[in-house]
Design an enzyme around this catalytic site. Sequence first.
Site, PDB file in Angstrom:
ATOM      1  N   ASP A   1       0.656  -1.280   0.605  1.00 17.84           N
ATOM      2  CA  ASP A   1       0.124   0.098  -0.064  1.00 17.84           C
ATOM      3  C   ASP A   1       1.177   0.896   0.504  1.00 17.84           C
ATOM      4  OD1 ASP A   1      -2.539   1.692   1.367  1.00 17.84           O
ATOM      5  OD2 ASP A   1      -3.405   0.300   0.967  1.00 17.84           O
TER       6      ASP A   1
ATOM      7  N   CYS B   1      -1.870  10.196   0.659  1.00 18.88           N
ATOM      8  CA  CYS B   1      -2.927  10.353   1.123  1.00 18.88           C
ATOM      9  C   CYS B   1      -1.319  10.147   2.616  1.00 18.88           C
ATOM     10  CB  CYS B   1      -3.831   9.612   1.461  1.00 18.88           C
ATOM     11  SG  CYS B   1      -5.145   9.396   0.515  1.00 18.88           S
TER      12      CYS B   1
ATOM     13  N   LYS C   1      -3.330  -0.168  -7.086  1.00 24.32           N
ATOM     14  CA  LYS C   1      -4.090   0.871  -6.659  1.00 24.32           C
ATOM     15  C   LYS C   1      -4.001   2.451  -6.707  1.00 24.32           C
ATOM     16  CE  LYS C   1      -5.447   1.736  -1.383  1.00 24.32           C
ATOM     17  NZ  LYS C   1      -5.348   0.772  -0.632  1.00 24.32           N
TER      18      LYS C   1
ATOM     19  N   ASP D   1      -4.954   6.024  -5.260  1.00 24.25           N
ATOM     20  CA  ASP D   1      -5.367   6.617  -4.456  1.00 24.25           C
ATOM     21  C   ASP D   1      -6.145   8.214  -4.823  1.00 24.25           C
ATOM     22  OD1 ASP D   1      -6.774   7.053  -2.184  1.00 24.25           O
ATOM     23  OD2 ASP D   1      -5.386   6.010  -0.730  1.00 24.25           O
TER      24      ASP D   1
ATOM     25  N   ARG E   1     -13.359   1.329  -4.515  1.00 29.55           N
ATOM     26  CA  ARG E   1     -13.646   1.535  -3.625  1.00 29.55           C
ATOM     27  C   ARG E   1     -15.004   2.015  -3.292  1.00 29.55           C
ATOM     28  NH1 ARG E   1      -9.353   2.222   0.103  1.00 29.55           N
ATOM     29  NH2 ARG E   1     -11.635   3.276   1.248  1.00 29.55           N
TER      30      ARG E   1
ATOM     31  N   ASP F   1     -12.091   4.555   3.948  1.00 31.41           N
ATOM     32  CA  ASP F   1     -12.224   3.318   4.878  1.00 31.41           C
ATOM     33  C   ASP F   1     -12.608   2.771   5.813  1.00 31.41           C
ATOM     34  OD1 ASP F   1      -9.447   4.597   3.416  1.00 31.41           O
ATOM     35  OD2 ASP F   1      -8.108   5.402   5.102  1.00 31.41           O
TER      36      ASP F   1
END
Length: 663
Positions: free
Chosen positions: A326, A379, A405, A407, A466, A470
């Site tokens: 991640d 992030c 991923k 984001d 998503r 979260d």
Amino acid sequence: MPRGPVRMWIFVPLSLVLAGLAAIAAADEVVRLSSLDLTKMTAGWGQPRADESVQGRPLLIAGRRFAHGVGTHADSVLCVILGGGTRRLTAWVGVDDEVGTSPASIEFQVAADGETLYRSGVMKAGAAAERIDIDLAGKQTLLLVVRSAGDGVDYDHANWAEAELIVSGQRPVAVDRPPVPEEPRVLWTPPAGPEPRINGPRLFGVRPGHPFLYRIPCTGTRPLTFAVDNLPAGLDIDPTTGIIRGRAPREPGSYVVTLRAKNTTGSAAKDFSIVVGETLALTPPMGWNSWYIHYARVTQEHMRAAARTMIESGMADYGYMYVNIDDCWMKKEGDLPYRDAQGAVLPNAKFPDIRGMVDEIHAQGLRAGTYISPGPWTCAGYVGSHQHEAADARKFAEWGFDFLKYDWCSYEQVATGEGRMRLMRPYQQMGDILKSLDRDIVLNLCQYGMGNVWEWGAEVGGHCWRTTGDLGLERDQLLPGFYSIGLSNARHWQHARPGQWNDPDYILIGWVGSAFNQSEGTPTSLTTNEQYSYMSLWCLMAAPLIFSGDMAKLDPFTLNVLCNAEVIAVDQDALGQQARPVRQDDQTLVLVKPLEDGSRAVGLFNLADRQRTIEATWQELGVEGPCQVRDLWRQTDLGISAEKLEAQVPRHGVQLVKVREER
Ligand code: GLA
């Protein structure tokens, strides 16, 4: 003086005075809710506050200011012992104006002695406060609840404004919520037998002429010997590991092969289609992600060890294959240079050899995933891809990554355009770049559901997206967070199909990080039944199955939740439909997922705090009885039932079955 207004003036205050006199007798004492011990009140975010909003501002609902009350945040619970001494509860309830136009949605509930006396219905930001006036005469206990109304707890700032208890006897006392009953860690999944059993999906997508890698997921005593009938030219199978690798045929089409495995106790065969075309992720991706256990501490060694454990623990024998880093693998602000001479992002010192790490993951037949943001920073404040998208994507392919991923994070600072186009633009750009590479990279959109991403995620090249914020670690919630995220994700069932999956975030069980950047994880606080419900819900929703607990601390119970072949088969079913909610209320959720073989997977979820009987008629489930019923967790047939499904379902538990019409 005109008469009308005067009459009105006299009439209104007089009626209020009379009503007030009726409600509050001379001996009554008015106890403000804000005077009780609010440390006993739970909140899903922040701390409940006396006479202020949860963020410490004056209590304000739809422009109206309230003199006192309690500001809290969903999910919020306060238990109060009344002891028969309180006659009434009065209050104004609503969402505090401090959330602006954000999508808050909550429900207030009042229960006494186990009976619900009031429900506000869904209340949104900007809606006028609702007056409540509830008779509590003779009641022993009071429960004040604010629930998130099915879309996660974000922005759910809730006010019990001017809340007062009218007390004529014993004074009310706030107390702790009763503890969650202990549940033994019962293993439902039967152990895999010694004979080979080939698990995993019935098909796998690859783009024409692209590198192909697939490790046959198979349980049974090793050594096993593998073979594949009709394997197209360009692909090879390693008979000892069961890893198929090579390049896919250039000609699009479905190449049906037979996977074979044998050992001294028996043999197994399974038809499997290598689907050469433009669609990847024909079934939801399965694997592990580093975020919820390692956060910014993640290292290359964690990733290498996770891949080894995916094999050694047996997870890979059930279809888990992606080993995904991640955030936090790139450089942080100030750690120059951020990029190489070609403009591609550089890893930080904790990832000295990404190519070697990915090669090692591939050598075991597994796939590797990475993460970045389209914004200037991720992030967690690491370097993002902004203005270097193509160079980064090429680097990811060169390193050998199979999953990205992407984001949103800081992209807001640089976003251009209006409305949906503004949201689509960065994903469209990366989607197009990935399509131009000589490598299949599954694209996971992470932007928390903005702009109904489920309606356009596939159009921009995404394979999963998503749908919410979260999931996060368990906070003080009425129901664990996976329920509210799951219930929200369940609404988008019509948008899921092969190559296009709704992603409700990771599976947070086992050991999970205790807090961002702390050094230790803790065992999940979810009960046994909650963990079975979590996995059942994700499988029925055809969600990506990405575990994000500690691979180094897998225990037999966690593995039994993650690795049930019949449960996973529901998720990985080739029809690729997400379960449809056929019933949903405060206490019950019933989901039905049509499967490729004509049967249906059904989940009866009990959201209540006590065991209940849940029934669903065949008609409600869209089948014609009589039907054969199989318990998927325990892998046992429950027999034939003429009219309905019925089960005793424990607190926060599930009954997950497969239903087949008996014809
Ligand atoms: C966002 C994502 C999380 C995780 C973090 C990393 O919050 O939604 O899944 O990737 O960023 O910083």
